[in-house]
Design an enzyme around this catalytic site. Sequence first.
Site, PDB file in Angstrom:
ATOM      1  CG  ASP A 308      -2.250   0.703   0.960  1.00 54.58           C
ATOM      2  OD1 ASP A 308      -2.281   1.583   0.086  1.00 54.58           O
ATOM      3  OD2 ASP A 308      -3.239   0.386   1.648  1.00 54.58           O
ATOM      4  CD  GLU A 509      -6.673   5.686   1.923  1.00 54.36           C
ATOM      5  OE1 GLU A 509      -5.742   5.361   2.678  1.00 54.36           O
ATOM      6  OE2 GLU A 509      -6.500   5.902   0.709  1.00 54.36           O
TER       7      GLU A 509
END
Length: 805
Positions: A308, A509
């Site tokens: 990520d 997020e």
Amino acid sequence: MTTAASADAQQAQPPASIAHPDQWPVLPMALKLDPKVEARVAAILSRMSIEDKVGQLIQVDIASISPGDLETYKFGSILNGGNSAPNNDEFAPASEWLKLFDAFYDASVKRSDGRPVVPVIWGTDAVHGANNIVGSTLFPHNIGLGAMRDPALIRKIGAATALETAATGIDWSFAPTVAVVQDDRWGRTYESYSEDPAIVASYAGQMVEGIQGTIGRDFMKPGRVISSVKHFLGDGGTGGHDQGDTRVPERVLRDVHAAGYMTALPAGALTVMPSFSSWNGEKMTGNKSLLTGVLKDRWGFQGFTIGDWNAHGQVPGCTNEDCAAAINAGLDMFMYSGPKWKDLYANTLREAKAGTIPAARLDDAVRRILRVKVLAGTFEAGRPSSRPMSGRFDLLGAPGHRAIARQAVRESLVLLKNNGGILPVRPGASILVAGRGADDIGQQSGGWSITWQGTGVSNRNFPNGQSIWSGIEQAARAAGGTARLSVDGGFTKKPDVAIVVFGETPYAEFTGDRPTLEYSPDDKSDLALLRKLKAAGVPTVAVFLSGRPLWVNPELNAADAFVAAFLPGTEGGGVADVMIAGKGGRPVADFHGKLSFSWPKRVDQFVLNARDPGYDPLFPLGYGLTYADRTSVGRLDETKPAVAAGDQNALFVRGRIAGGARISPDGGATVTRTDRSGQEDSLRIAVKGEGAVAIEQAMPIDITRESNGQLSLIVDYRVTAAPTGQVALGVADGAKLATVPLTGAMKTGDWMTAAVPLRCFADQGVSMATVTRPFVLTSSGTLGVDISGIRIGTAPAGPVSCGVR
């Protein structure tokens, strides 16, 4: 008493973050090693230099690298992360995306040294459609899809998303997310299909096959793209904190959080993305027992793992530019953003040459990457613009795709309340449509919609979309009635019914992490609107847009009917299909959706899952009314514990501004985002001439208690351009601003922390009971400063006098 023998035995026990692969199931892998593919991969690998091999291990954000760089550095992949886009234009037309990929591709295959040409691949977050591209079809986010209970439709959504992605030439989608979210305070809850692992498992494999095609039939044929199952493993169990720590026994990690992989990997998923998060204190990106022991050895995964966003930099002992530990643990490709990508390459090359990264591990990672590129047809595909579906921009928002999305909207809506049978709205009715979300395609689509956070967009940025208001107006007119839009709910002639569309504003997020599940604790205007209509005797329907179940007892009480619409995407007409009856007296469809997440009865029910002891929801997992039901919801308890106020002292933490507040620049000041520990988690302030930046509260906050003690206003900052004038830090109520000089602390260099006791501002006459701006930074001259955190708390070095420390 502990004996030496027992102490040795305890020390011999592996830590809780070490997995036991033999306790995990063996998965039937449809993606089996093909001797022809393996021979081809081996031939390419044998001709590659160590420099070429290391290059394949690196993926760089397009905001950090140019196409010309790939003529020298033969990196394995590029990505558009967050708000990255061609020409730094998030609203760039699809043709510009394709043009840029052509340029990167051409540079990647340009070489004359006789070593193998390995084309670059481009990864993108196509998480609910080709959501970075203007004109694309945006499907409901995963939480809404989970409410459908329709795996066959999931496959169609995956296929449509792949086609629209392929139209831009891009060949890799970072989807699906298979998190099994257990705490709905997490800002990525809407990216999860359900709290129930069985629902997640029923969807994961279908979505992978929709994106990639089915092995033995249409696997990776034109119009298909590479999928990436994420985030491995346990990202949904971090206690509501993005990039947090999932502290559960191994059996829970296996039986709950791994559910999606049980179907996604056998379906042939080509890549897996390890999570930012940790399991029992160990970062997943560095957990060899899981990445290698379980995923690759036990499960037989033959694709590659992609990190990520700079997640490898969080592994102990690593930085963003140096992390052999992640590769050795089983990471195959770094995802990197930042200006120092050459350092990451140089350090990884040095470690590969020195054996710090063993040659066998390097070859294994490169072999996996090459295998995926061969299976995906990358070597034969040619320039992105020459591929069969590339440039087919008519696929973006194609009628067939919009029809699939509209069906998904219809099936995802959950009817929580319908007292008196107010729905469906009868034919010929006069409808008042109100609320801030009624005519806002961006709000109904949520995060990951053109922009990363889903903010800064307007309806014109969704040329193929339809707002909920527009859909209602069309349906009402077709049924012989009328609909009028009045955002504030005002009317001159009393309508037959009011439909109020409201809910969470977009986020993505960590910026969506919240301290409680109370909807809008600082701004009660939506509740006031519902109550105003109720007081006027207007039958009222609430359509609630949200990325998670929230405590909305007051709003439920103020509405006659309540629909959980979650984040339906660009096809707002699907809402009208279910709610507005046609001339025959029936709507296009009945309510179909069933809750995929339990709905809280109390504001403090952070963890609320059907298998938990003492399970006591307002609406349980699987709840959802239809028009055949005659259930009436009584008046709900609106009392709440003190926790409902949330943590107002976390003014700006991990990229998120405290609820209801906003960053407000003034004068010559501008504010953008930059990275410190996470993607765009910090503010970048630039002042030209003179200016100020403040946090503006939606409603005044009371920090009297904090200012009476030893607490300070604490700012984590880094000066990027030394001030040419005076700089001050302040706090203000509605009438008065009090400041403390900050100029002497504004030295360029590394990150620093400044702390000023709150009593310093109170002593200057600011009303600490009605603070409207708990943070004000002023500059009388040019200044550049990054800020990663603003909070009220105990100063790092204890209480100080009225000055900056």
